[in-house]
Motif scaffolding. Structure first.
Motif, PDB file in Angstrom:
ATOM      1  N   LEU A   1       0.654  -1.174  -0.328  1.00 39.89           N
ATOM      2  CA  LEU A   1      -0.058   0.602  -0.432  1.00 39.89           C
ATOM      3  C   LEU A   1       0.703   1.193   0.055  1.00 39.89           C
ATOM      4  O   LEU A   1       0.443   2.319  -0.393  1.00 39.89           O
ATOM      5  CB  LEU A   1      -0.688  -0.329   1.321  1.00 39.89           C
ATOM      6  N   PRO A   2       2.124   0.960   1.011  1.00 36.84           N
ATOM      7  CA  PRO A   2       2.880   2.635   0.942  1.00 36.84           C
ATOM      8  C   PRO A   2       3.418   3.100  -0.739  1.00 36.84           C
ATOM      9  O   PRO A   2       3.353   3.909  -1.174  1.00 36.84           O
ATOM     10  CB  PRO A   2       3.729   2.563   1.730  1.00 36.84           C
ATOM     11  N   THR A   3       3.716   1.602  -1.065  1.00 36.43           N
ATOM     12  CA  THR A   3       4.448   1.623  -2.539  1.00 36.43           C
ATOM     13  C   THR A   3       3.449   2.301  -3.925  1.00 36.43           C
ATOM     14  O   THR A   3       3.534   2.958  -4.713  1.00 36.43           O
ATOM     15  CB  THR A   3       5.096   0.365  -2.635  1.00 36.43           C
ATOM     16  N   LEU A   4       2.430   1.595  -3.148  1.00 35.75           N
ATOM     17  CA  LEU A   4       1.085   2.017  -4.567  1.00 35.75           C
ATOM     18  C   LEU A   4       1.508   3.375  -4.490  1.00 35.75           C
ATOM     19  O   LEU A   4       0.863   4.363  -5.049  1.00 35.75           O
ATOM     20  CB  LEU A   4       0.130   1.334  -4.525  1.00 35.75           C
ATOM     21  N   TRP A   5       0.792   4.104  -3.128  1.00 37.48           N
ATOM     22  CA  TRP A   5      -0.184   5.544  -2.885  1.00 37.48           C
ATOM     23  C   TRP A   5       1.280   6.830  -2.975  1.00 37.48           C
ATOM     24  O   TRP A   5       1.889   7.263  -4.060  1.00 37.48           O
ATOM     25  CB  TRP A   5      -0.160   6.180  -1.906  1.00 37.48           C
TER      26      TRP A   5
ATOM     27  N   ALA B   1       6.387  -5.104  -6.718  1.00 39.83           N
ATOM     28  CA  ALA B   1       8.369  -4.925  -7.656  1.00 39.83           C
ATOM     29  C   ALA B   1       7.802  -3.424  -7.475  1.00 39.83           C
ATOM     30  O   ALA B   1       8.282  -3.000  -8.922  1.00 39.83           O
ATOM     31  CB  ALA B   1       9.159  -5.976  -7.976  1.00 39.83           C
ATOM     32  N   ALA B   2       6.815  -3.633  -9.346  1.00 39.38           N
ATOM     33  CA  ALA B   2       6.907  -3.048 -10.204  1.00 39.38           C
ATOM     34  C   ALA B   2       5.943  -1.261  -9.188  1.00 39.38           C
ATOM     35  O   ALA B   2       6.358  -0.352 -10.294  1.00 39.38           O
ATOM     36  CB  ALA B   2       5.420  -3.323 -10.945  1.00 39.38           C
ATOM     37  N   THR B   3       5.135  -1.366  -8.378  1.00 40.80           N
ATOM     38  CA  THR B   3       5.230   0.039  -7.704  1.00 40.80           C
ATOM     39  C   THR B   3       6.163   0.005  -6.552  1.00 40.80           C
ATOM     40  O   THR B   3       6.118   1.423  -6.978  1.00 40.80           O
ATOM     41  CB  THR B   3       3.621  -0.450  -6.609  1.00 40.80           C
ATOM     42  N   LEU B   4       7.015  -0.830  -6.139  1.00 41.88           N
ATOM     43  CA  LEU B   4       8.145  -0.181  -5.684  1.00 41.88           C
ATOM     44  C   LEU B   4       9.126   0.706  -7.024  1.00 41.88           C
ATOM     45  O   LEU B   4       9.669   2.169  -6.353  1.00 41.88           O
ATOM     46  CB  LEU B   4       9.103  -1.464  -4.865  1.00 41.88           C
ATOM     47  N   LEU B   5       9.231   0.308  -7.936  1.00 43.39           N
ATOM     48  CA  LEU B   5      10.233   1.527  -8.731  1.00 43.39           C
ATOM     49  C   LEU B   5       9.382   2.083  -9.074  1.00 43.39           C
ATOM     50  O   LEU B   5      10.187   3.028  -9.751  1.00 43.39           O
ATOM     51  CB  LEU B   5      10.564  -0.227  -9.514  1.00 43.39           C
TER      52      LEU B   5
END
Length: 131
Positions: free
Chosen positions: A62-66, A114-118
């Motif tokens: 959730l944090p990486t999504l936002w 990993a995609a949202t993190l990137l």
């Protein structure tokens, strides 16, 4: 709609987490595993692990999504989020049947995370460089 996709994914993730909590409560009753016990019948233990693993995964996701959405990737982060939701659902349903079957959903979910993190790292990097 594009900019609202992360919000929709977040609400669906909350529903997924509610569903896993419901499954644990149902398994407690079905297999007579009284709180605060976290072990007992193998089907209860699988339901409990699905819930805990889903909470752990959501804490990363959730944090990486936002962050990805905030830094200019709302649509693509939302798409990755839909993939994450589908993967976590696959993971949960497979794990509830047999723990050894959870691998595919896990790998796909981690790939979506990993995609949202990137995206988050790229967006933040751009913002820091732009100063």
């Amino acid at each position: 709609m594009k900019e609202n996709l992360p919000a929709l994914v977040t609400l669906l993730a909350v529903l997924l987490m509610f569903g896993t909590a419901f499954a644990v409560g149902r398994a407690r009753g079905r297999y007579q595993v009284h709180a605060p016990a976290t072990s007992g019948h193998p089907a209860f233990e699988r339901a409990f692990r699905v819930q805990m693993n889903t909470l752990e995964a959501a804490l990363l996701f959730l944090p990486t999504l936002w962050l990805a959405a905030h830094y200019g990737f709302a649509f693509w982060a939302g798409i990755a989020g839909l993939v994450w939701l589908a993967a976590r659902t696959w993971y949960a349903l497979a794990y509830l049947q047999e723990a050894a079957r959870r691998g595919g959903g896990f790998v796909l979910g981690m790939t979506a995370w990993a995609a949202t993190l990137l995206m988050a790292l790229t967006g933040l990097g751009r913002a820091l460089l732009a100063g």
